[in-house]
Design an enzyme around this catalytic site. Structure first.
Site, PDB file in Angstrom:
ATOM      1  N   GLU A 155      39.619  47.338  40.188  1.00 22.22           N
ATOM      2  CA  GLU A 155      39.060  46.376  40.530  1.00 22.22           C
ATOM      3  C   GLU A 155      37.574  46.563  41.295  1.00 22.22           C
ATOM      4  O   GLU A 155      37.763  47.177  42.021  1.00 22.22           O
ATOM      5  CB  GLU A 155      40.145  45.152  41.071  1.00 22.22           C
ATOM      6  CG  GLU A 155      38.876  43.751  42.520  1.00 22.22           C
ATOM      7  CD  GLU A 155      38.169  43.254  41.168  1.00 22.22           C
ATOM      8  OE1 GLU A 155      38.971  42.505  40.568  1.00 22.22           O
ATOM      9  OE2 GLU A 155      37.043  42.493  41.613  1.00 22.22           O
ATOM     10  N   CYS A 252      39.122  32.688  30.296  1.00 21.11           N
ATOM     11  CA  CYS A 252      39.521  31.752  30.022  1.00 21.11           C
ATOM     12  C   CYS A 252      38.324  30.577  30.512  1.00 21.11           C
ATOM     13  O   CYS A 252      38.085  30.157  30.827  1.00 21.11           O
ATOM     14  CB  CYS A 252      39.774  31.278  31.493  1.00 21.11           C
ATOM     15  SG  CYS A 252      39.287  31.606  33.456  1.00 21.11           S
TER      16      CYS A 252
HETATM   17  C1  SAM Z   1      39.007  36.946  35.245  1.00 23.40           C
HETATM   18  S1  SAM Z   1      38.991  38.588  36.669  1.00 23.40           S
HETATM   19  C2  SAM Z   1      40.622  38.988  36.198  1.00 23.40           C
HETATM   20  C3  SAM Z   1      41.514  38.360  36.366  1.00 23.40           C
HETATM   21  C4  SAM Z   1      43.373  38.714  36.336  1.00 23.40           C
HETATM   22  N1  SAM Z   1      42.875  40.016  35.345  1.00 23.40           N
HETATM   23  C5  SAM Z   1      44.507  38.634  36.732  1.00 23.40           C
HETATM   24  O1  SAM Z   1      45.022  38.030  35.674  1.00 23.40           O
HETATM   25  O2  SAM Z   1      44.899  38.012  37.719  1.00 23.40           O
HETATM   26  C6  SAM Z   1      38.109  38.774  36.415  1.00 23.40           C
HETATM   27  C7  SAM Z   1      38.160  40.101  37.672  1.00 23.40           C
HETATM   28  O3  SAM Z   1      37.157  41.335  37.262  1.00 23.40           O
HETATM   29  C8  SAM Z   1      36.282  41.739  38.269  1.00 23.40           C
HETATM   30  N2  SAM Z   1      35.080  42.231  38.081  1.00 23.40           N
HETATM   31  C9  SAM Z   1      34.772  42.305  37.140  1.00 23.40           C
HETATM   32  N3  SAM Z   1      33.142  43.100  36.693  1.00 23.40           N
HETATM   33  C10 SAM Z   1      34.130  44.835  37.015  1.00 23.40           C
HETATM   34  C11 SAM Z   1      33.516  46.159  36.850  1.00 23.40           C
HETATM   35  N4  SAM Z   1      32.908  46.368  36.141  1.00 23.40           N
HETATM   36  N5  SAM Z   1      35.000  46.439  37.263  1.00 23.40           N
HETATM   37  C12 SAM Z   1      35.855  46.268  37.249  1.00 23.40           C
HETATM   38  N6  SAM Z   1      36.424  44.765  37.336  1.00 23.40           N
HETATM   39  C13 SAM Z   1      35.462  43.852  38.127  1.00 23.40           C
HETATM   40  C14 SAM Z   1      36.385  40.844  39.167  1.00 23.40           C
HETATM   41  O4  SAM Z   1      36.241  40.781  40.216  1.00 23.40           O
HETATM   42  C15 SAM Z   1      37.458  40.164  38.381  1.00 23.40           C
HETATM   43  O5  SAM Z   1      38.034  40.709  39.966  1.00 23.40           O
END
Ligand code: SAM
Length: 892
Positions: A155, A252
């Site tokens: 994350e 989503c």
């Molecule tokens: C849709 S949410 C994920 C939901 C999670 N998979 C769950 O089921 O609870 C997307 C997440 O990815 C993180 N994120 C976005 N780009 C990222 C990156 N380059 N590296 C790591 N995390 C990232 C965001 O901060 C966010 O918390």
């Protein structure tokens, strides 16, 4: 039943509950298998008074949906797809339920459970969750593993990492390793052995039922940016982790721009993964799939739609690594693009040939062509740039969190801070693609080489151990009389090793008259080997009285800088003969650059041809040059090879001089990987009636790939009583700065036929052109046809001494070998000169030699300077003396 509205809620939670009061969507509760089995949970809820509604037909999805939709207060069901998922009527609240509080159940929408359900990592496996927070799917992954194995939960957002850790801790997911990092900044070593990868990136969230209006009001600019990032991260998952078996991509969102389009763009450029039919994974018990606008590709993707599936809007695509022999059938567009490049190469060739008919306009055409080739082809996708420009990340609120966790949607500012870093990371991703593309090209070319080898037409000598570049030249009689073909194969060279081999088998020149062979080897694991024969370079001499003389030069400079690799090769040769009544023309060059870079492929080729000498009754054909460039990106390897051969026919008392030059500059900076090979060949035939053929082909190997035909060679040396002379030379200078090593090697060979008395000399020389320049004379290596009873011996070979010198001094090596036959009757005189490698060393001893080298440098520098001609003329007068000096030096 303890479910209900909790007093003292925050405004956000109140809003969520308000939304739920109008929602018809059922409430989904995933049983945390790490704490309780589904059976235990069912029993517990039943004990609380809940009534279980069963649905036994696993294939009747519609019947199942009907039952779910018909759930009344106090009833619950078990999901037919996700066994650990329980379904409660809408507006059921679990905030105050002990099972929720102690982590026995997790509030997670069914659609959100599908990615992990379809990814299906078995216990004991290694999983990478690339976008983990808040952690709903992370804990689901841990449950699937039964805490056996490891889940790397990455994350980027520090704030959300806190939530992630909390959820992971409360669910007792002990196999989870939380990593607060941008996953794009991570390397494969950070997640060793990652077999299953979940890509659940930030998205528009249009699938959240509470935001359903967003689905209708598309913000195309925002979607474009999001898609850029989604493509980037999915591509990373599919290219960066060699142990990855299966990858799940989910959002989503209900926008195809973030879903099918992302899948399409990634899949079309991936050689290692296929898209799995999600319908099959769900035993056809599902109704919503991707858009048929994307054909089968869309239909393989799964959608969860609020209206049909009574879930949040969701998208899932499953990728699996190809088995041996399997193909990614959605790779078509990439092949199509490649074909377009081939077509463009054909057109360039046509233009070039046309241009040769008009010498006056040739240069301007070249200029235009170069400009065109340097521009990005129309069919190149723009994704990478878009990704670079639009690499913003918008955190998306996981729907399940609305129920129980307060967190704000935030835009990750780190995206901007790390923009520079991300750009590099993108390059990494792109680089991986280049390798694939080039591997394929290399493999195909290697097959061609194999075919040739099997036919016995090509022999190869390779001093290198494992890594090599092979360049083979053959004439192509099918297409052009004077065609020269080049084959080039490259392999990765993990130690910056390179071997160049130029092999022109003498073939059936009946008498094995000529063989030129030399090899050089440098200290820094760099070896160049060139074997030159005359069989493959076709020659026609139709006049009995014509002599053939050839001369060519190659000088290359390659500079590969450490962080910004640029390859340059300059080849300048100048030489002029001014026979009494002959006219001489300079010959120039064609430079081609093919850049296939956008999807990680870069291919460049330079081709130089032009020019004709037209003495009164003589004709010159200067034939062909092929220059190829293959960029392989793997492990920062750079290979470069240059090969040049020239040939000339000389009329009887005429003097003929030929000049060729190659100048190349190639800069391939991405990920520091560059491979360049240049190959130039020239040939001249002088038919009686001034016929003129100039043929040049670049990217012959591409041509062969396109035609799916083996490279063929022609040989048209059929002078009845003619004498044949052949010349070839290779000069390479390679500067590799990465490891602070510079390797330079020059290799030149020349040959001459001395017809009248059938004398034959075989000469093999390194840096003959240098020697000749030093002597202010055209390069020559003589070779004489032997009369039947004459015996022929080879006189000088300096290769051993050259190798020795090189081994001693890594920076430079000049190798010179000369040989001459000067007597009519079987006398041979051989001269050989050994080289000097370090200009500074042996200054006293090499005083004369150094002086010559200095002259050589001047001549090269002034190759485009009229003064060079004067210099040449002056130096010609000193020819014999210089030659003698060379002998003396050698003796010393
Ligand atoms: C849709 S949410 C994920 C939901 C999670 N998979 C769950 O089921 O609870 C997307 C997440 O990815 C993180 N994120 C976005 N780009 C990222 C990156 N380059 N590296 C790591 N995390 C990232 C965001 O901060 C966010 O918390």
């Amino acid at each position: 039943m303890t479910c209900g509205v909790i007093p003292g809620k925050s405004s956000k939670r109140k809003k969520a509950e308000k939304d739920e009061t109008v929602s018809t969507k059922p409430k989904y509760v995933r049983v945390n298998a790490l704490k309780k089995t589904v059976e235990e949970a069912i029993e517990a809820f039943t004990d609380e008074g809940w009534h279980l509604i069963r649905h036994s037909d696993k294939n009747d999805y519609n019947g199942f949906i009907e039952k779910v939709a018909a759930l009344k207060g106090g009833e619950f069901m078990v999901d037919m797809h996700v066994p650990s998922l329980l379904i409660f009527p809408p507006r059921t609240h679990f905030y105050n339920h002990p099972a929720y509080k102690n982590g026995t159940v997790i509030l997670q929408d069914k659609a959100s459970c599908l990615p992990v359900h379809l990814l299906a990592p078995p216990p004991g496996s290694t999983v990478l969750d690339m976008c983990a927070a808040p952690g709903m799917k992370t804990t689901q992954l841990a449950a699937a593993l039964a805490n056996q194995g490891v889940v790397y939960a990455v994350e980027r957002d520090t704030k959300r990492v806190g939530i992630l850790k909390h959820i992971v801790g409360s669910s007792e997911a002990t196999c989870v390793k939380v990593i607060n990092k941008d996953v794009l900044d991570c390397a494969k070593k950070d997640f060793p052995g990652a077999e299953y990868i979940l890509v659940d990136p930030s998205c528009s969230g249009s699938g959240m039922t509470e935001r359903s209006t967003e689905a209708e009001n598309k913000d195309l600019a925002r979607l474009e940016k999001l898609a850029g990032f989604q493509i980037l991260i999915l591509r990373s998952a599919l290219t960066r982790y060699p142990d990855a078996k299966r990858v799940a991509y989910s959002t989503c969102s209900l926008h195809p721009e973030e879903n099918e389009e992302v899948v399409r763009q990634v899949l079309e450029t991936n050689y290692n993964f296929k898209l799995v039919d999600a319908k099959k994974l769900l035993n056809s018990a599902w109704n919503s799939f991707g858009s048929s606008d994307y054909g089968e590709m869309g239909e393989f993707c799964l959608y969860a739609r609020p209206d049909e599936d009574l879930t949040n809007g969701f998208f899932v695509a499953i990728f699996e690594r190809l088995e041996e022999g399997e193909q990614n059938k959605f790779l078509n567009n990439r092949i199509s693009n490649f074909k377009k490049h081939l077509h463009a190469a054909d057109k360039r060739k046509e233009r070039r040939l046309e241009g040769k008919e008009n010498k006056e306009t040739a240069k301007s055409k070249r200029g235009n062509k170069n400009n065109k080739e340097k521009s990005v082809p129309e069919d190149e996708p723009n994704n990478v740039e878009e990704i670079e420009n639009n690499h913003i990340v918008e955190d998306e609120q996981e729907h399940g969190l609305n129920d129980n966790i307060e967190f704000e949607e935030s835009v990750c500012e780190k995206g901007a801070k790390k923009k520079k870093k991300k750009k590099l990371t993108e390059n990494d991703v792109e680089c991986q693609e280049t390798v694939n593309g080039c591997d394929e090209i290399e493999n195909t070319v290697a097959e061609k080489v194999d075919k040739k080898n099997k036919t016995g037409k090509v022999s190869s000598n390779n001093d290198a151990t494992n890594d090599n570049i092979t360049i083979k030249k053959k004439s192509n009689k099918n297409k052009h009389k004077n065609a020269t073909k080049l084959e080039e194969s490259t392999e990765d060279n993990p130690k910056n090793d390179a071997t160049l081999e130029n092999d022109n088998p003498v073939g059936e020149n009946k008498t094995k008259k000529k063989k030129l062979k030399h090899s050089t080897e440098s200290k820094d694991d760099f070896s160049i080997e060139a074997t030159l024969g005359d069989n493959e370079n076709t020659k026609k001499v139709k006049s009995k009285k014509k002599k053939r003389k050839s001369c060519s030069e190659v000088n290359e400079l390659i500079d590969i800088s450490k962080n910004d690799k640029t390859l340059e090769s300059n080849d300048n040769t100048s030489e002029e003969n001014k026979p009494k009544k002959k006219k001489h023309k300079r010959f120039s060059e064609v430079n081609e650059l093919i850049d296939i870079s956008k999807n990680d492929k870069t291919l460049e080729s330079n081709d130089n041809t032009t020019e004709e000498n037209k003495p009164k009754k003589k004709k010159d054909n200067i034939l062909s040059e092929v220059n190829e460039l293959i960029d392989t990106s793997k492990d920062d390897k750079t290979l470069e090879s240059n090969d040049n051969t020239t040939e000339e026919n000389k009329p009887k008392k005429k003097k003929h001089k030929r000049f060729s030059e190659v100048n190349e500059l190639i800069d391939i900076s991405k990920n520091d990987k560059t491979l360049e090979s240049n190959d130039n060949t020239s040939e001249e035939n002088k038919p009686k009636k001034k016929k003129h053929n100039i043929l040049s082909e670049d990217n012959e190997f591409i041509e062969d790939l396109k035609n799916d035909e083996p490279l063929d060679s022609t040989e048209e040396n059929k002078p009845k009583k003619k004498k044949h002379k052949r010349f070839s030379e290779v000069n390479e200078l390679i500067d590799m700065s990465k490891n602070d090593k510079t390797v330079e090697s020059n290799d030149n060979t020349t040959e001459e036929n001395k017809p009248k008395k059938k004398k034959h000399n075989v000469l093999s020389e390194d840096n003959e052109f240098i020697e000749d320049l030093k002597n202010d004379e055209p390069l020559d290596s003589t070779e004489k046809n032997k009369p039947k009873k004459n015996k022929h011996k080879r006189c000088s070979e300096n290769s051993e001494s050259i190798v020795d010198l090189k081994n001693e001094e890594p920076l430079e090596s000049y190798d010179n070998v000369t040989e001459e036959n000067t007597t009519k009757k079987k006398k041979r005189k051989d001269c050989s000169e050994a080289s000097e490698m370090n200009i500074i060393k042996d200054s006293q001893l090499k005083k004369k030699k150094r002086k010559h080298c200095s002259e050589v440098g001047e001549s090269l520098e002034t190759s485009e300077n009229p003064d060079a001609i004067e210099f040449t003329q002056k130096s010609k007068k000193k020819k014999k003396m210089t030659s003698e000096k060379g002998d003396l030096q050698l003796d010393d």
